[in-house]
Design a protein around this motif. Structure first.
Motif, short mmCIF file in Angstrom:
data_model
loop_
_atom_site.label_atom_id
_atom_site.label_comp_id
_atom_site.label_asym_id
_atom_site.label_seq_id
_atom_site.Cartn_x
_atom_site.Cartn_y
_atom_site.Cartn_z
N UNK A 42 -21.96 -13.65 29.16
CA UNK A 42 -21.66 -13.16 28.02
C UNK A 42 -21.74 -11.61 28.00
N UNK A 43 -22.42 -10.98 28.97
CA UNK A 43 -22.34 -9.38 29.22
C UNK A 43 -20.84 -9.17 29.89
N UNK A 44 -20.58 -9.98 30.89
CA UNK A 44 -19.35 -9.90 31.46
C UNK A 44 -18.10 -9.83 30.25
N UNK A 45 -18.36 -10.60 29.24
CA UNK A 45 -17.32 -10.59 28.10
C UNK A 45 -17.42 -9.48 27.14
N UNK A 46 -18.52 -8.91 27.16
CA UNK A 46 -18.47 -7.63 26.02
C UNK A 46 -18.75 -6.33 26.67
N UNK A 47 -19.72 -6.17 27.69
CA UNK A 47 -20.10 -5.01 28.04
C UNK A 47 -19.01 -4.34 29.04
N UNK A 48 -18.21 -5.00 29.78
CA UNK A 48 -17.33 -4.60 30.88
C UNK A 48 -15.72 -4.48 30.61
N UNK A 49 -15.67 -4.82 29.34
CA UNK A 49 -14.03 -4.90 28.97
C UNK A 49 -13.29 -3.58 29.07
N UNK B 285 -16.77 -14.19 27.09
CA UNK B 285 -17.29 -14.38 28.66
C UNK B 285 -16.29 -14.82 29.70
N UNK B 286 -16.26 -16.47 29.34
CA UNK B 286 -15.13 -17.12 30.11
C UNK B 286 -13.79 -16.33 30.55
N UNK B 287 -13.19 -15.91 29.60
CA UNK B 287 -12.02 -15.19 29.62
C UNK B 287 -12.26 -14.14 30.46
N UNK C 85 -3.76 -10.19 30.70
CA UNK C 85 -3.97 -8.81 30.33
C UNK C 85 -4.12 -8.51 29.22
N UNK C 86 -3.26 -9.03 28.30
CA UNK C 86 -3.34 -8.81 26.77
C UNK C 86 -4.46 -9.27 26.41
N UNK C 87 -4.89 -10.72 26.66
CA UNK C 87 -6.26 -11.09 26.36
C UNK C 87 -7.30 -10.26 26.70
#
Length: 620
Positions: A13-20, A169-171, A292-294
């Protein structure tokens, strides 16, 4: 503490939100360094020197400064400039020091708004520009497609992001996986690029081309933008999942991709047009544009959600007037929607895309807000080292001084970009800073004026004599813990009655993110059926007065909403055009903000059928 079982889910979840934000930097960072407003010749020496600068900037500014040092400075688990501000002012004993720290923290929060306008614009625009790599004829569709994507993104905010958030997260795991694979595939063809891991290449580049290196720093910072988000979003996931995600997956993927782009440029200098997209084989270009757009939409979503959180914190800390805050989830407390913030950001983002036209022009506007925020964070954490961690002063000065030197170098390099677009986030930051400080100063003056006009409660109780008392409970909302509320005086003057039980209710915001239930209520019994009740909330909580009053039964006081009337005083602020209490234009601004603030009834979740609103005029 998060359980071991929850750690993998929290990390994803952190990968999905924090590192965008930082995770989408490879789209434009190297391209801008070599091919931007201050282009650098694409030679093997320069490529290795720049790659070394990028790598060590990530290691020092993100890994060392934020992940290892600043993330230790949490305010009961919460991070961010305002959380850090509350943490320090709680310990600072000097009023002057508190004043300086407060202004720094507020300015850092204000700059976040400027940054949150640019991030969606540059991220989505840089992703959609991949259409031009697929075929140049699609170039005319880049801006329209970008605007459509951004419009959809901002319009869906009111529906909440819970369902979409589960896909983040998964994306993003897939995104970072692709970054790593593309980078490794190119590094295998030219492993000599790994020599840039040696800091000697960065030092040599700076020593041989100091002016070129100085200008390059203004674009190198693009590789670390979003690093401050690691600290800001700490409260959502915790320190451990963010650190695990960074060291175990995100940082290696970013470094591999940057070095893969460098390896490509060593072999094909002409690929500088878009080194990121040229890493992918021709058959994968369209899927890469879509992915990339996602990824950039997810990065933008994280920034928008962060802006909502900062807005709520600002309201709770008395830096903004009450505004409509809508909860979009019944289970996730942090999922909120702030309409005013959403549409302000949307208009600014659309204006940026139309005005700057491409990601390279936007890159010139990017960086100044981030480097200023990083600079302020270093100063604030320096105070934390001394006041809270109790470090030896020499050690604190040496550590903070070294980090500050790096921050100043990046900040100075970005000052050069102010005429090219850097003025925009600074202007937005100054506007936000003016609004935040004007509201805080105005509220201080309002409270001082109300205190001056009020009379002591003890004197009032003695003088009420045989005033007619009616059945039920009257709750008078007041921001002061002393004196008689203006609404109570007005009600007594006009209606000549008092209720059997009169409650003087004050809602306070603590310097902590959350307040436990035992510390939430303070009840003091006064003579003749009067009560003084104080309800405390953390700056990450939303006040709910009826819910809090139900817990007064442990003090022997029950509340039946059908027998309770709430009296709210709505102040009409009249700016005084003469006098030195506040500048006339700031007094007018405060009056406008006060007039447009959300009513206390809605903000405190008081049943509208149980409210009597009484007006009062205050001259500032």
């Amino acid at each position: 503490m998060h359980s071991r079982q929850a750690m993998p889910a929290l990390t994803v979840a952190a990968i999905g939100v924090v590192f965008g934000d930082i995770g989408t930097s490879p789209l434009y960072a190297l391209k801008e360094i070599f091919n931007g407003h201050h282009p650098i010749p694409v030679t093997p020496e320069n490529i290795l020197g720049i790659l070394s600068l990028v790598f060590w900037s990530i290691m020092v500014l993100v890994t060392l400064k934020y992940v290892l040092i600043i993330m230790r400075a949490d305010n009961r688990g919460e991070g961010g400039s305002l959380a850090l501000l509350s943490l320090i002012t709680e310990r600072a004993k000097s009023p002057r020091l508190t004043w300086i720290i407060s202004l720094l923290g507020i300015f850092a929060a204000a700059l976040f708004y400027g940054d949150s306008m640019i991030t969606p614009a540059i991220s989505v625009l840089s992703a959609v520009e991949g259409l031009q790599i697929v075929t140049p004829e699609l170039g005319k569709y880049v801006i329209p497609v970008t605007l459509v994507i951004l419009t959809i993104l901002f319009f869906i905010q009111r529906h909440g992001t819970g369902a979409v958030g589960k896909l983040f997260g998964p994306v993003m795991v897939g995104w970072f996986g692709v970054l790593a694979v593309l980078g490794v595939a190119e590094i295998i063809h030219n492993p000599a690029v790994l020599a840039a891991l040696n800091p000697a290449y960065a030092i040599r580049f700076v020593a041989e081309f100091p002016s070129l290196a100085f200008l390059a720093l203004g674009s190198v910072v693009l590789a670390v933008t979003g690093g401050e988000a690691l600290y800001t979003d700490m409260g959502h996931f915790g320190r451990a999942p963010i650190r695990l995600a960074w060291f175990g997956f995100v940082m290696p993927a970013l470094v591999l991709n940057y070095f893969g782009q460098g390896a490509l440029l060593l072999a094909e200098p002409g690929a500088i047009e878009s080194p990121f997209y040229h890493l992918a084989p021709d058959w994968a270009l369209v899927p890469m544009v879509i992915l990339s757009t996602l990824a950039t939409v997810i990065a933008s979503q994280a920034v928008i959600s962060g802006a909502f959180s900062v807005a709520r914190q600002s309201v709770q800390m008395g830096l903004l007037p009450r505004m409509q805050i809508i909860h979009t989830s019944g289970s996730e407390e942090g999922q909120i929607y702030v309409p005013f913030t959403n549409w302000t950001l949307y208009l600014a983002v659309v204006g940026l895309v139309i005005g700057f036209k491409n990601s390279s022009n936007l890159a010139a506007a990017y960086g100044i807000a981030v480097t200023t925020t990083m600079l302020i964070d270093t100063i604030l954490v320096g105070f934390v080292m001394v006041l809270i961690w109790r470090w030896n002063k020499l050690l604190a000065i040496a550590t903070a001084g070294a980090l500050l030197a790096v921050d100043i170098a990046f900040f100075a390099a970005n000052i050069v970009k102010i005429p090219e677009g850097g003025w925009f986030p600074l202007a937005m930051g100054l506007v936000s800073f003016t609004v935040l400080t004007t509201w805080r100063r105005g509220r201080q003056l309002v409270l001082a004026e109300m205190a001056r006009q009020s009379i002591p409660m003890a004197d009032f109780i003695e003088t009420i004599g045989d005033v007619h008392r009616v059945y039920g409970t009257a709750v008078f909302l007041t921001s002061a813990k002393e004196g008689v509320p203006a609404a109570l005086l007005h009600n007594l003057k006009h209606n000549q009655i008092l209720h059997e039980r009169v409650v003087l209710l004050t809602v306070q915001t603590a310097s902590t993110p959350y307040v436990n239930d035992l510390d939430r209520l303070y009840v003091h019994h006064l003579p003749k059926g009067f009560l003084r009740v104080v309800i405390r909330y953390g700056f990450m909580e939303d006040p709910d007065v009826p819910s809090a009053l139900r817990h007064c039964n442990r003090f022997g006081e029950g509340f039946d909403m059908m027998e309770t009337t709430f009296y709210v005083s709505r102040e009409t602020v009249i700016p005084r055009l003469k006098g030195l209490t506040i500048l006339p234009w700031r007094a007018r601004l405060f009056a406008v903000m006060s007039k447009n603030a959300t009513s206390a009834t809605d903000f405190f979740k008081i049943p509208t059928t149980r409210v009597v609103e009484l007006g009062t005029q205050l001259v500032l």
